[in-house]
Scaffold this active site. Structure first.
Site, PDB file in Angstrom:
ATOM      1  N   ASP A   1      -9.590   2.730   2.248  1.00 34.84           N
ATOM      2  CA  ASP A   1      -9.591   1.957   3.498  1.00 34.84           C
ATOM      3  C   ASP A   1     -10.196   2.739   4.657  1.00 34.84           C
ATOM      4  OD1 ASP A   1      -8.524  -0.503   2.757  1.00 34.84           O
ATOM      5  OD2 ASP A   1      -6.461   0.190   2.992  1.00 34.84           O
TER       6      ASP A   1
ATOM      7  N   LYS B   1       0.802  -1.224   0.000  1.00 35.85           N
ATOM      8  CA  LYS B   1       0.000   0.000   0.000  1.00 35.85           C
ATOM      9  C   LYS B   1       0.841   1.283   0.000  1.00 35.85           C
ATOM     10  CE  LYS B   1      -4.056  -2.105   2.112  1.00 35.85           C
ATOM     11  NZ  LYS B   1      -5.091  -1.993   3.172  1.00 35.85           N
TER      12      LYS B   1
ATOM     13  N   ALA C   1       1.043   0.763  12.854  1.00 34.76           N
ATOM     14  CA  ALA C   1       1.402   2.034  12.232  1.00 34.76           C
ATOM     15  C   ALA C   1       1.749   1.857  10.757  1.00 34.76           C
ATOM     16  CB  ALA C   1       2.580   2.672  12.976  1.00 34.76           C
TER      17      ALA C   1
END
Length: 276
Positions: A103, A66, A129
């Site tokens: 998302d 991502k 994170a």
């Protein structure tokens, strides 16, 4: 010409995205197909070039790509740029590639379907994170959740998210465990538990407050070890399926300018996952 779409990631065999999108294509009489493609990190650049060359209309991006896909895209939606993570790619008519992040919005939609939209003053804890945590943090802030804390085994990465948000705080895992009873919403944002893999809790839930809202972004299995443990502490559970369906529906709209039926899909996939 028939359109085709894909989802890329590592692993990818567990993904329900092909099932979901192909069902929506059938329901909406759209002549298109959607396939899963296993892409390892070292092959990402070549995979992006190949998808473009072979005429994909767009694709979804899942773990672990991502953030690392961003250098291979031509343009980013402002929110995706701010988040530093992309989960949806659109191939524009001129051949360029534009990245989006659905998302975060997908998660908030799914959360508020379960808990309503009147819990914005609660203390919120994000565990992890990575790209998903970053996207969720920015979306929560955008939707009015401002009491945010990020915890991560590498606390420096949590501090980076907080710095970019311009508010909130970062805590180590140990600090978080000691103060867990302060949080009304706890969100597990890592891939831990994915596909019934070997799992250990990212942190101890011993001090989780009774009645807290515990959410997980993993949807397969529906009840992850994290959610099972939280349920034993009498938490209110939000599984990852709603986020998965809503983020997919938002991506679908970017690709085809139509919004599919999310309620039916959540019911359909819940039944399917329960059977398996």
């Amino acid at each position: 010409m028939k359109k085709w779409f894909a989802v890329i990631g590592d692993p990818i065999a567990h993904s329900k995205s092909p099932n979901m999108h192909n069902t929506w294509f059938d329901e909406m009489n759209i002549d298109a197909a959607y396939i899963p493609i296993h892409v390892k990190s070292e092959d990402l650049e070549n995979a992006v070039a190949s998808l473009k060359m072979l005429g994909a209309s767009g694709w979804n991006v899942t773990i672990p790509h991502k953030q690392t896909i961003i250098p291979y895209l031509d343009e980013l939606d402002p929110l995706a740029k701010k988040m530093g993570a992309v989960n949806t790619v659109l191939c524009l008519p001129d051949g360029s590639l534009k990245g989006y992040n659905t998302d975060g919005a997908g998660f908030v939609h799914s959360l508020e379907e379960v808990i309503g939209n009147d819990k914005k003053t609660l203390e919120v804890l994000l565990i992890g994170a990575g790209g998903a945590a970053r996207g969720i943090a920015f979306a929560l802030q955008q939707y009015g959740y401002h009491n945010l804390t990020v915890t991560n085994r590498t606390v420096e990465k949590a501090k980076e998210i907080v710095s970019e948000l311009g508010e909130g705080r970062a805590l180590s895992i140990t600090e978080t465990e000691h103060s867990l009873d302060k949080f009304g919403i706890v969100i597990q944002c890592t891939s831990a538990g994915l596909g019934n893999s070997e799992f250990r809790l990212p942190l101890s839930l011993e001090k989780l407050q009774e009645g807290a809202i515990a959410a997980d972004i993993v949807y397969n299995p529906l009840m992850t070890p994290f959610l099972l443990e939280a349920q034993m502490k009498n938490a209110k559970i939000v599984n990852g399926l709603g986020m998965f369906v809503h983020q997919g529906a938002i991506a679908f709209r970017y690709w085809l300018e139509q919004y599919p039926n999310t309620n039916n899909m959540i019911k359909r996939l819940t039944d399917e996952l329960n059977r398996s």
